[in-house]
Design an enzyme around this catalytic site. Structure first.
Site, mmCIF file in Angstrom:
data_model
loop_
_atom_site.group_PDB
_atom_site.id
_atom_site.type_symbol
_atom_site.label_atom_id
_atom_site.label_comp_id
_atom_site.label_asym_id
_atom_site.label_seq_id
_atom_site.Cartn_x
_atom_site.Cartn_y
_atom_site.Cartn_z
ATOM 1 N N ARG A 89 43.569 -69.914 49.542
ATOM 2 C CA ARG A 89 44.847 -69.795 50.791
ATOM 3 C C ARG A 89 44.814 -71.179 51.596
ATOM 4 O O ARG A 89 44.164 -71.858 52.072
ATOM 5 C CB ARG A 89 44.670 -68.662 52.175
ATOM 6 C CG ARG A 89 43.144 -68.890 52.542
ATOM 7 C CD ARG A 89 42.269 -67.251 52.638
ATOM 8 N NE ARG A 89 41.123 -66.973 53.195
ATOM 9 C CZ ARG A 89 39.967 -67.030 52.873
ATOM 10 N NH1 ARG A 89 39.511 -67.732 51.877
ATOM 11 N NH2 ARG A 89 38.928 -67.264 53.682
ATOM 12 N N CYS A 102 49.032 -67.490 74.976
ATOM 13 C CA CYS A 102 47.510 -66.464 75.601
ATOM 14 C C CYS A 102 46.644 -66.949 75.990
ATOM 15 O O CYS A 102 46.735 -68.431 75.543
ATOM 16 C CB CYS A 102 47.745 -65.787 74.776
ATOM 17 S SG CYS A 102 48.532 -64.355 73.464
ATOM 18 N N CYS A 105 44.257 -68.687 73.525
ATOM 19 C CA CYS A 105 44.824 -69.458 72.373
ATOM 20 C C CYS A 105 44.106 -70.508 71.871
ATOM 21 O O CYS A 105 43.069 -71.231 72.584
ATOM 22 C CB CYS A 105 46.429 -70.230 72.529
ATOM 23 S SG CYS A 105 46.923 -70.415 71.331
ATOM 24 N N ARG A 107 44.445 -72.630 69.380
ATOM 25 C CA ARG A 107 45.763 -73.638 68.786
ATOM 26 C C ARG A 107 45.995 -73.693 69.265
ATOM 27 O O ARG A 107 47.465 -75.122 69.409
ATOM 28 C CB ARG A 107 46.362 -72.956 67.948
ATOM 29 C CG ARG A 107 46.455 -74.102 66.700
ATOM 30 C CD ARG A 107 47.291 -73.620 65.594
ATOM 31 N NE ARG A 107 46.576 -73.308 64.622
ATOM 32 C CZ ARG A 107 47.020 -72.163 63.783
ATOM 33 N NH1 ARG A 107 47.623 -71.263 63.995
ATOM 34 N NH2 ARG A 107 45.852 -72.622 62.426
HETATM 35 C C1 PLP Z 1 41.458 -67.807 59.013
HETATM 36 C C2 PLP Z 1 42.445 -68.558 57.891
HETATM 37 C C3 PLP Z 1 42.724 -67.995 56.882
HETATM 38 C C4 PLP Z 1 42.207 -66.492 56.916
HETATM 39 O O1 PLP Z 1 40.966 -65.947 56.615
HETATM 40 P P1 PLP Z 1 41.037 -64.821 55.799
HETATM 41 O O2 PLP Z 1 39.358 -64.644 56.119
HETATM 42 O O3 PLP Z 1 41.456 -64.954 54.816
HETATM 43 O O4 PLP Z 1 41.351 -63.848 56.723
HETATM 44 C C5 PLP Z 1 43.537 -69.136 56.124
HETATM 45 N N1 PLP Z 1 43.363 -70.410 56.554
HETATM 46 C C6 PLP Z 1 42.944 -70.480 57.910
HETATM 47 C C7 PLP Z 1 43.235 -72.376 58.046
HETATM 48 C C8 PLP Z 1 42.328 -70.222 58.629
HETATM 49 O O5 PLP Z 1 42.141 -70.280 60.292
HETATM 50 S S1 SF4 Z 2 50.046 -68.841 68.442
HETATM 51 FE FE1 SF4 Z 2 48.145 -68.593 70.369
HETATM 52 S S2 SF4 Z 2 49.522 -68.695 72.023
HETATM 53 FE FE2 SF4 Z 2 50.540 -68.062 70.656
HETATM 54 S S3 SF4 Z 2 50.839 -65.651 70.082
HETATM 55 FE FE3 SF4 Z 2 49.182 -66.487 68.891
HETATM 56 S S4 SF4 Z 2 46.628 -66.415 70.478
HETATM 57 FE FE4 SF4 Z 2 49.186 -66.429 71.103
#
Ligand code: PLP
Ligand code: SF4
Length: 346
Positions: A89, A102, A105, A107
């Site tokens: 994935r 948020c 967050c 990221r």
């Molecule tokens: C969390 C994540 C996924 C999905 O993980 P699952 O355990 O399948 O839900 C895929 N790619 C990245 C980069 C992620 O951070």
């Molecule tokens: S990316 Fe970050 S700030 Fe945006 S909805 Fe998701 S958790 Fe909230």
């Protein structure tokens, strides 16, 4: 809108720490939808909705072990917006904009940085990549929040990927059904219907039972009624949902709305979020109590995304090996490596 003007409008008296916040480092901007703000009880300085969106000066303090990119996503980027960390994935960063920002967050190196939506070139490069990598079975559209884009842009985005990979499973990762349910319109659902050669799954983030309003349940029901299953990924947040009764109500409420509780995430070691993280031992105790109270169907998997890009693992004895002499938790990664997860000091 600035924090002070927002507080005045809502009748919120800011705490000292809320007043002292200044945007610095990777702290996301302040931003909240009118709808989500309406869920706040102004007189309660510990309100769980308020804690998710009103920044405090705690965000300006960085703790040991924190980083701006704990999941090492930059390192795993294969095109400008595509992250390939797991074999099967990939995740595509559709845009950096969100309907609310948020405070937890993970990221934050990207979210709300005004980089804007992926360009046509970004999309074509990513689609070409998944076209050339047939082992990729799923793509996560994430960011930022894809539903901040116009229906036309979403249509074009999905179309590019479906054109090269009609079989690709698409995960729509969005908080919009929770924080801006009015965005889930007939027009948006028509776009989804148009691209149904392979399944969509909607991944939402409800963190507190108060977010399960008539409006948010109606918004998620539109997807379910269109044949798109909805899964919830909560973040375990101090002072928001670190309580067995709250989590029990949340999970049962989700199930009643036909939403499957999928993950309960331990907070990532991202800078400026220690005050929102819960010690791992407390998380384990909460999950054990939940297991006693909830049906298997209502039970999320308690998981942690290990620092330095170690990967996502369930917090259980298969991966959690113990504590080292400093008290840090020692985990085995899916690849057989080792990572340390440090509890917040405060
Ligand atoms: C969390 C994540 C996924 C999905 O993980 P699952 O355990 O399948 O839900 C895929 N790619 C990245 C980069 C992620 O951070
Ligand atoms: S990316 Fe970050 S700030 Fe945006 S909805 Fe998701 S958790 Fe909230």
């Amino acid at each position: 809108m600035a924090v002070k003007a927002f507080a005045r409008k809502q009748g919120i008296v800011l705490t000292e720490k809320e007043q002292a916040w200044e945007k610095d480092g990777t702290s996301p901007p302040f931003g909240v939808s009118t709808y989500y703000a309406s869920l706040i009880t102004p007189s309660d300085s510990d309100d769980p909705i308020r804690r998710q969106i009103l920044p405090t000066s705690c965000e300006m303090m960085y703790s040991p072990g924190e980083s701006e990119d704990p999941l090492a996503e930059e390192e795993h980027s294969v095109t400008s917006r595509l992250i390939h960390r797991y074999a099967e994935r990939v995740a595509f960063l559709v845009t950096d904009a969100c309907a609310v920002y948020c405070r937890h967050c993970f990221r934050r190196r990207f979210t709300g940085t005004q980089r804007g939506p992926a360009t046509t070139e970004d999309i074509i490069a990513a689609a070409r990549y998944v076209g050339a990598h047939q082992e990729v079975k799923e793509i996560l559209f994430t960011g930022g929040d894809m539903f901040t884009l116009s229906n036309e842009k979403i249509d074009a985005l999905i179309g590019e990927f479906r054109a090269v990979r009609p079989d690709l499973i698409i995960r729509l990762c969005s908080r919009v059904p929770v924080v801006l349910p009015s965005r889930i319109t007939d027009g948006l659902m028509a776009v989804m219907k148009k691209h149904s050669s392979a399944p969509f799954f909607l991944m939402v983030q409800f963190n507190h039972p108060r977010e399960l309003t008539a409006q948010s349940r109606e918004a998620t029901a539109r997807f379910i009624d269109a044949g798109i299953p909805v899964f919830n990924q909560s973040v375990l947040l101090r002072g928001v949902n670190d309580d067995a009764g709250i989590l029990e109500e949340l999970c049962n409420g989700l199930l009643a709305a036909r939403i499957k509780p999928y993950y309960l995430f331990q907070g990532d070691l991202v800078e400026g979020t220690a005050h929102l993280r819960v010690p791992l031992e407390k998380g384990l105790a909460l999950v054990k109590e939940l297991r006693r109270r909830l049906s298997g169907l209502a039970m999320p998997v308690y998981a942690v995304d290990l620092p330095e890009g170690g990967g996502k693992v369930p917090v259980d004895s298969m991966y959690l090996k113990g504590r080292d002499s400093d008290g840090a938790w020692v985990f085995e990664t899916p690849d057989g490596g080792e990572r340390r997860y440090r509890d917040p000091e405060v």
